[in-house]
Design a protein around this motif. Structure first.
Motif, PDB file in Angstrom:
ATOM      1  N   THR A  30       0.800  -1.221   0.000  1.00  9.73           N
ATOM      2  CA  THR A  30       0.000   0.000   0.000  1.00  9.73           C
ATOM      3  C   THR A  30       0.832   1.270   0.000  1.00  9.73           C
ATOM      4  N   SER A  31       1.895   1.307   0.785  1.00  5.79           N
ATOM      5  CA  SER A  31       2.702   2.533   0.838  1.00  5.79           C
ATOM      6  C   SER A  31       3.448   2.747  -0.480  1.00  5.79           C
ATOM      7  N   LEU A  32       3.945   1.683  -1.077  1.00  6.20           N
ATOM      8  CA  LEU A  32       4.634   1.796  -2.364  1.00  6.20           C
ATOM      9  C   LEU A  32       3.675   2.257  -3.462  1.00  6.20           C
ATOM     10  N   ALA A  33       2.485   1.679  -3.494  1.00  2.85           N
ATOM     11  CA  ALA A  33       1.496   2.045  -4.509  1.00  2.85           C
ATOM     12  C   ALA A  33       1.056   3.503  -4.352  1.00  2.85           C
ATOM     13  N   ALA A  34       0.831   3.931  -3.117  1.00  2.00           N
ATOM     14  CA  ALA A  34       0.403   5.318  -2.873  1.00  2.00           C
ATOM     15  C   ALA A  34       1.506   6.304  -3.273  1.00  2.00           C
ATOM     16  N   ARG A  35       2.754   5.990  -2.938  1.00  2.00           N
ATOM     17  CA  ARG A  35       3.870   6.860  -3.304  1.00  2.00           C
ATOM     18  C   ARG A  35       4.024   6.919  -4.822  1.00  2.00           C
ATOM     19  N   ALA A  36       3.923   5.777  -5.473  1.00  2.00           N
ATOM     20  CA  ALA A  36       4.057   5.730  -6.931  1.00  2.00           C
ATOM     21  C   ALA A  36       2.939   6.530  -7.602  1.00  2.00           C
ATOM     22  N   ALA A  37       1.728   6.442  -7.078  1.00  5.45           N
ATOM     23  CA  ALA A  37       0.606   7.194  -7.649  1.00  5.45           C
ATOM     24  C   ALA A  37       0.849   8.696  -7.518  1.00  5.45           C
ATOM     25  N   ARG A  38       1.330   9.141  -6.356  1.00  2.00           N
ATOM     26  CA  ARG A  38       1.632  10.569  -6.163  1.00  2.00           C
ATOM     27  C   ARG A  38       2.709  11.035  -7.135  1.00  2.00           C
ATOM     28  N   ARG A  39       3.774  10.256  -7.242  1.00  5.28           N
ATOM     29  CA  ARG A  39       4.883  10.634  -8.123  1.00  5.28           C
ATOM     30  C   ARG A  39       4.457  10.633  -9.591  1.00  5.28           C
ATOM     31  N   LEU A  40       3.655   9.616  -9.984  1.00  2.65           N
ATOM     32  CA  LEU A  40       3.193   9.554 -11.367  1.00  2.65           C
ATOM     33  C   LEU A  40       2.309  10.754 -11.690  1.00  2.65           C
ATOM     34  N   ARG A  41       1.452  11.155 -10.758  1.00  5.25           N
ATOM     35  CA  ARG A  41       0.626  12.356 -10.974  1.00  5.25           C
ATOM     36  C   ARG A  41       1.513  13.566 -11.240  1.00  5.25           C
ATOM     37  N   THR A  42       2.582  13.701 -10.458  1.00  8.11           N
ATOM     38  CA  THR A  42       3.506  14.820 -10.628  1.00  8.11           C
ATOM     39  C   THR A  42       4.165  14.790 -12.004  1.00  8.11           C
ATOM     40  N   THR A 101       2.923  -8.381  -9.991  1.00  9.94           N
ATOM     41  CA  THR A 101       2.933  -6.944  -9.741  1.00  9.94           C
ATOM     42  C   THR A 101       4.362  -6.469  -9.512  1.00  9.94           C
ATOM     43  N   PRO A 102       4.643  -5.201  -9.695  1.00  8.64           N
ATOM     44  CA  PRO A 102       3.727  -4.097  -9.937  1.00  8.64           C
ATOM     45  C   PRO A 102       3.294  -4.011 -11.403  1.00  8.64           C
ATOM     46  N   VAL A 103       2.083  -3.504 -11.564  1.00  6.71           N
ATOM     47  CA  VAL A 103       1.491  -3.308 -12.888  1.00  6.71           C
ATOM     48  C   VAL A 103       0.915  -1.896 -12.930  1.00  6.71           C
ATOM     49  N   ILE A 104       1.062  -1.254 -14.068  1.00  7.56           N
ATOM     50  CA  ILE A 104       0.392   0.026 -14.306  1.00  7.56           C
ATOM     51  C   ILE A 104      -0.608  -0.233 -15.423  1.00  7.56           C
ATOM     52  N   ALA A 105      -1.888  -0.026 -15.122  1.00  7.86           N
ATOM     53  CA  ALA A 105      -2.949  -0.222 -16.115  1.00  7.86           C
ATOM     54  C   ALA A 105      -3.376   1.144 -16.642  1.00  7.86           C
ATOM     55  N   VAL A 106      -3.410   1.268 -17.961  1.00  5.76           N
ATOM     56  CA  VAL A 106      -3.825   2.511 -18.610  1.00  5.76           C
ATOM     57  C   VAL A 106      -5.053   2.188 -19.448  1.00  5.76           C
ATOM     58  N   TYR A 128       0.489  -2.910 -18.077  1.00 10.26           N
ATOM     59  CA  TYR A 128       1.908  -2.819 -18.381  1.00 10.26           C
ATOM     60  C   TYR A 128       2.661  -3.265 -17.127  1.00 10.26           C
ATOM     61  N   ARG A 129       3.298  -4.411 -17.225  1.00 13.28           N
ATOM     62  CA  ARG A 129       4.038  -4.950 -16.083  1.00 13.28           C
ATOM     63  C   ARG A 129       5.357  -4.195 -15.944  1.00 13.28           C
ATOM     64  N   CYS A 130       5.712  -3.876 -14.702  1.00 14.00           N
ATOM     65  CA  CYS A 130       6.912  -3.092 -14.428  1.00 14.00           C
ATOM     66  C   CYS A 130       7.870  -3.883 -13.541  1.00 14.00           C
ATOM     67  N   LYS A 131       9.158  -3.597 -13.681  1.00 14.21           N
ATOM     68  CA  LYS A 131      10.145  -4.216 -12.797  1.00 14.21           C
ATOM     69  C   LYS A 131      10.089  -3.581 -11.413  1.00 14.21           C
ATOM     70  N   ASN A 132       9.759  -2.293 -11.365  1.00 18.43           N
ATOM     71  CA  ASN A 132       9.696  -1.554 -10.103  1.00 18.43           C
ATOM     72  C   ASN A 132       8.824  -0.321 -10.302  1.00 18.43           C
ATOM     73  N   LEU A 133       8.674   0.452  -9.256  1.00 15.93           N
ATOM     74  CA  LEU A 133       7.906   1.703  -9.340  1.00 15.93           C
ATOM     75  C   LEU A 133       8.771   2.881  -8.914  1.00 15.93           C
ATOM     76  N   GLU A 134      10.025   2.845  -9.331  1.00 12.38           N
ATOM     77  CA  GLU A 134      10.954   3.920  -8.986  1.00 12.38           C
ATOM     78  C   GLU A 134      10.683   5.156  -9.847  1.00 12.38           C
ATOM     79  N   ASP A 135      11.163   6.291  -9.364  1.00 13.93           N
ATOM     80  CA  ASP A 135      10.923   7.566 -10.046  1.00 13.93           C
ATOM     81  C   ASP A 135      11.382   7.567 -11.501  1.00 13.93           C
TER      82      ASP A 135
END
Length: 86
Positions: free
Chosen positions: A13-25, A54-59, A64-71
């Motif tokens: 949950t914390s990783l997903a929430a952080r990734a969502a905030r960063r992706l919005r930015t 996971t992690p996956v980003i769905a558009v 789209y499967r990802c290796k990580n959710l880094e910046d």
């Protein structure tokens, strides 16, 4: 470009929430209008056939499967979305 619906799927949950905030930015910097949300429920992730994938980003429903959710990855992903044809 019509607004995109983007979902970050990850049981952490914390990783997903952080990734969502960063992706919005990053999307805002690229001028991309999108609704970004997270799905962290194991049951929902399993229902979508993504257990252990996971992690996956769905558009707009496309995964789209990802290796990580880094910046760095999120910034490249936002840039890629900005360059997509309408």
């Amino acid at each position: 470009m019509p607004e995109l619906t983007i979902t970050i799927l990850d049981p952490d949950t914390s990783l997903a929430a952080r990734a969502a905030r960063r992706l919005r930015t990053f999307l805002k910097r690229e001028g991309v209008s999108a609704c970004v949300r997270e799905t962290t429920c194991y049951l929902e992730i399993s229902r979508q056939g993504l257990k252990g994938k996971t992690p996956v980003i769905a558009v707009n429903g496309r995964n789209y499967r990802c290796k990580n959710l880094e910046d760095a990855l999120l910034a490249r992903f936002a840039g890629w979305l900005a360059g997509m044809p309408e």
